[in-house]
Design a protein around this motif. Structure first.
Motif, PDB file in Angstrom:
ATOM      1  N   LEU A   1       0.818  -1.208   0.000  1.00  0.00           N
ATOM      2  CA  LEU A   1       0.000   0.000   0.000  1.00  0.00           C
ATOM      3  C   LEU A   1       0.853   1.260   0.000  1.00  0.00           C
ATOM      4  O   LEU A   1       1.960   1.273   0.542  1.00  0.00           O
ATOM      5  N   ASP A   2       0.312   2.310  -0.572  1.00  0.00           N
ATOM      6  CA  ASP A   2       0.916   3.626  -0.405  1.00  0.00           C
ATOM      7  C   ASP A   2       0.887   3.962   1.083  1.00  0.00           C
ATOM      8  O   ASP A   2      -0.115   3.696   1.765  1.00  0.00           O
ATOM      9  N   PRO A   3       1.966   4.517   1.630  1.00  0.00           N
ATOM     10  CA  PRO A   3       1.989   4.823   3.068  1.00  0.00           C
ATOM     11  C   PRO A   3       0.800   5.661   3.533  1.00  0.00           C
ATOM     12  O   PRO A   3       0.317   5.491   4.657  1.00  0.00           O
ATOM     13  N   ASP A   4       0.293   6.544   2.674  1.00  0.00           N
ATOM     14  CA  ASP A   4      -0.835   7.383   3.057  1.00  0.00           C
ATOM     15  C   ASP A   4      -2.132   6.586   3.196  1.00  0.00           C
ATOM     16  O   ASP A   4      -3.107   7.080   3.783  1.00  0.00           O
ATOM     17  N   ASP A   5      -2.162   5.366   2.649  1.00  0.00           N
ATOM     18  CA  ASP A   5      -3.360   4.536   2.723  1.00  0.00           C
ATOM     19  C   ASP A   5      -3.380   3.621   3.944  1.00  0.00           C
ATOM     20  O   ASP A   5      -4.395   2.967   4.206  1.00  0.00           O
ATOM     21  N   LEU A   6      -2.289   3.568   4.689  1.00  0.00           N
ATOM     22  CA  LEU A   6      -2.247   2.674   5.847  1.00  0.00           C
ATOM     23  C   LEU A   6      -3.311   3.001   6.896  1.00  0.00           C
ATOM     24  O   LEU A   6      -3.948   2.077   7.420  1.00  0.00           O
ATOM     25  N   PRO A   7      -3.553   4.279   7.248  1.00  0.00           N
ATOM     26  CA  PRO A   7      -4.603   4.549   8.230  1.00  0.00           C
ATOM     27  C   PRO A   7      -5.965   4.010   7.801  1.00  0.00           C
ATOM     28  O   PRO A   7      -6.703   3.441   8.612  1.00  0.00           O
ATOM     29  N   ARG A   8      -6.291   4.183   6.543  1.00  0.00           N
ATOM     30  CA  ARG A   8      -7.579   3.681   6.046  1.00  0.00           C
ATOM     31  C   ARG A   8      -7.622   2.158   6.095  1.00  0.00           C
ATOM     32  O   ARG A   8      -8.648   1.562   6.461  1.00  0.00           O
ATOM     33  N   ALA A   9      -6.512   1.511   5.732  1.00  0.00           N
ATOM     34  CA  ALA A   9      -6.468   0.044   5.749  1.00  0.00           C
ATOM     35  C   ALA A   9      -6.618  -0.495   7.164  1.00  0.00           C
ATOM     36  O   ALA A   9      -7.328  -1.487   7.393  1.00  0.00           O
ATOM     37  N   PHE A  10      -5.968   0.144   8.126  1.00  0.00           N
ATOM     38  CA  PHE A  10      -6.076  -0.320   9.511  1.00  0.00           C
ATOM     39  C   PHE A  10      -7.484  -0.052  10.058  1.00  0.00           C
ATOM     40  O   PHE A  10      -8.010  -0.853  10.848  1.00  0.00           O
ATOM     41  N   ALA A  11      -8.093   1.044   9.631  1.00  0.00           N
ATOM     42  CA  ALA A  11      -9.470   1.316  10.048  1.00  0.00           C
ATOM     43  C   ALA A  11     -10.421   0.263   9.485  1.00  0.00           C
ATOM     44  O   ALA A  11     -11.368  -0.168  10.169  1.00  0.00           O
ATOM     45  N   GLU A  12     -10.184  -0.175   8.258  1.00  0.00           N
ATOM     46  CA  GLU A  12     -11.001  -1.236   7.668  1.00  0.00           C
ATOM     47  C   GLU A  12     -10.806  -2.557   8.408  1.00  0.00           C
ATOM     48  O   GLU A  12     -11.769  -3.292   8.663  1.00  0.00           O
ATOM     49  N   ALA A  13      -9.557  -2.860   8.751  1.00  0.00           N
ATOM     50  CA  ALA A  13      -9.298  -4.085   9.513  1.00  0.00           C
ATOM     51  C   ALA A  13     -10.046  -4.040  10.847  1.00  0.00           C
ATOM     52  O   ALA A  13     -10.624  -5.047  11.284  1.00  0.00           O
ATOM     53  N   ARG A  14     -10.038  -2.893  11.491  1.00  0.00           N
ATOM     54  CA  ARG A  14     -10.761  -2.764  12.756  1.00  0.00           C
ATOM     55  C   ARG A  14     -12.261  -2.930  12.542  1.00  0.00           C
ATOM     56  O   ARG A  14     -12.945  -3.568  13.348  1.00  0.00           O
ATOM     57  N   ARG A  15     -12.777  -2.365  11.466  1.00  0.00           N
ATOM     58  CA  ARG A  15     -14.219  -2.428  11.203  1.00  0.00           C
ATOM     59  C   ARG A  15     -14.726  -3.866  11.115  1.00  0.00           C
ATOM     60  O   ARG A  15     -15.805  -4.190  11.623  1.00  0.00           O
ATOM     61  N   VAL A  16     -13.946  -4.738  10.467  1.00  0.00           N
ATOM     62  CA  VAL A  16     -14.435  -6.105  10.227  1.00  0.00           C
ATOM     63  C   VAL A  16     -14.166  -7.036  11.409  1.00  0.00           C
ATOM     64  O   VAL A  16     -14.585  -8.196  11.372  1.00  0.00           O
ATOM     65  N   LEU A  17     -13.486  -6.540  12.445  1.00  0.00           N
ATOM     66  CA  LEU A  17     -13.221  -7.349  13.631  1.00  0.00           C
ATOM     67  C   LEU A  17     -14.284  -7.129  14.696  1.00  0.00           C
ATOM     68  O   LEU A  17     -14.815  -6.027  14.853  1.00  0.00           O
ATOM     69  N   ARG A  18     -14.544  -8.182  15.450  1.00  0.00           N
ATOM     70  CA  ARG A  18     -15.402  -8.057  16.622  1.00  0.00           C
ATOM     71  C   ARG A  18     -14.705  -7.218  17.686  1.00  0.00           C
ATOM     72  O   ARG A  18     -13.472  -7.100  17.676  1.00  0.00           O
ATOM     73  N   PRO A  19     -15.438  -6.660  18.631  1.00  0.00           N
ATOM     74  CA  PRO A  19     -14.781  -6.012  19.767  1.00  0.00           C
ATOM     75  C   PRO A  19     -13.808  -6.971  20.438  1.00  0.00           C
ATOM     76  O   PRO A  19     -14.126  -8.141  20.653  1.00  0.00           O
ATOM     77  N   ALA A  20     -12.605  -6.491  20.736  1.00  0.00           N
ATOM     78  CA  ALA A  20     -11.507  -7.267  21.323  1.00  0.00           C
ATOM     79  C   ALA A  20     -10.912  -8.279  20.355  1.00  0.00           C
ATOM     80  O   ALA A  20     -10.086  -9.105  20.758  1.00  0.00           O
ATOM     81  N   GLY A  21     -11.288  -8.204  19.066  1.00  0.00           N
ATOM     82  CA  GLY A  21     -10.684  -9.096  18.076  1.00  0.00           C
ATOM     83  C   GLY A  21      -9.222  -8.767  17.841  1.00  0.00           C
ATOM     84  O   GLY A  21      -8.790  -7.625  17.999  1.00  0.00           O
ATOM     85  N   LEU A  22      -8.462  -9.781  17.447  1.00  0.00           N
ATOM     86  CA  LEU A  22      -7.015  -9.641  17.286  1.00  0.00           C
ATOM     87  C   LEU A  22      -6.613  -9.544  15.820  1.00  0.00           C
ATOM     88  O   LEU A  22      -7.201 -10.198  14.948  1.00  0.00           O
ATOM     89  N   LEU A  23      -5.594  -8.737  15.572  1.00  0.00           N
ATOM     90  CA  LEU A  23      -4.976  -8.610  14.251  1.00  0.00           C
ATOM     91  C   LEU A  23      -3.500  -8.946  14.392  1.00  0.00           C
ATOM     92  O   LEU A  23      -2.778  -8.302  15.153  1.00  0.00           O
ATOM     93  N   LEU A  24      -3.044  -9.958  13.664  1.00  0.00           N
ATOM     94  CA  LEU A  24      -1.632 -10.349  13.641  1.00  0.00           C
ATOM     95  C   LEU A  24      -1.066  -9.973  12.283  1.00  0.00           C
ATOM     96  O   LEU A  24      -1.538 -10.466  11.254  1.00  0.00           O
TER      97      LEU A  24
END
Length: 213
Positions: A122-145
């Motif tokens: 990813l373009d470095p400027d897109d990382l915040p959006r990508a991490f926000a998307e990862a958070r969106r699809v996770l349950r509360p307290a879900g883990l990202l490795l």
């Protein structure tokens, strides 16, 4: 090159090498004991019955490893060629074609997610959006490795295993990734680094385990 053009280039490059990638790397976890241990830990900490997403899954060998240990897994990749290669090889894994910046998944669908060497395209400027998307699809307290190459350089390939490609591999600083994850609503619980195994490209590898806050 714009963001859309860059992602299209990544897609085409992985489509081009999909079959060879799948054939060469289908058993790569056999030679990566630390990766296996981290994946096993992620599986153990995922709520029973909750699906684990493999973001940027390629041909799905990581998702298949988890599925072989009882996990319900969903592999998501930008490349239609990779998704097709995975579907043929690993029928126990559900595959979806999709973009890290707009994941084809419902809010809170997954109990955990793994992203090995995924965000490096990813373009470095897109990382915040990508991490926000990862958070969106996770349950509360879900883990990202996640894992990535450590540094600040960009390595470009225009040839890969004899195929013409056009793709960048962006190295990342763990402190910056940690800060972006925290800004996206994660708490980073583990940071680990290792030197490469003998069969790997000679780069230092970082792993972060982050929990949706």
């Amino acid at each position: 090159m714009g963001d859309r053009e860059q992602r299209d280039s990544v897609r085409r490059s992985y489509d081009t090498v999909a079959e060879e990638y799948a054939a060469r790397l289908h058993d790569e976890l056999d030679g990566k004991p630390l990766d296996r241990a981290l994946l096993a830990s992620l599986r153990e900490q995922t709520a029973p019955g909750a699906a684990i997403a493999d973001l940027g899954c390629g041909p799905g060998h990581v998702a298949a490893w988890l599925a072989g240990r009882g996990a319900r897994t969903v592999g998501i990749d930008l490349s239609a060629g990779m998704v097709e290669a995975g579907r043929r090889r690993f029928p126990r894994v559900e595959f979806r074609e999709g973009d890290l910046l707009e994941l084809p998944a419902d809010d809170g669908e997954f109990g955990a997610a793994v992203a090995f060497y995924t965000f490096i395209h990813l373009d470095p400027d897109d990382l915040p959006r990508a991490f926000a998307e990862a958070r969106r699809v996770l349950r509360p307290a879900g883990l990202l490795l996640l894992s990535f190459h450590v540094g600040e350089e960009v390595r470009h390939l225009d040839e890969w295993w004899g195929h013409d490609v056009d793709i960048d591999f962006r190295f990342l600083r763990p402190a910056r990734v940690t800060g972006l994850l925290e800004a996206a609503g994660f708490t980073v619980e583990m940071h680990m680094e290792r030197t490469p195994y003998p069969h790997e490209v000679e780069t230092r590898r970082a792993y972060l385990l982050a929990r949706r806050a």
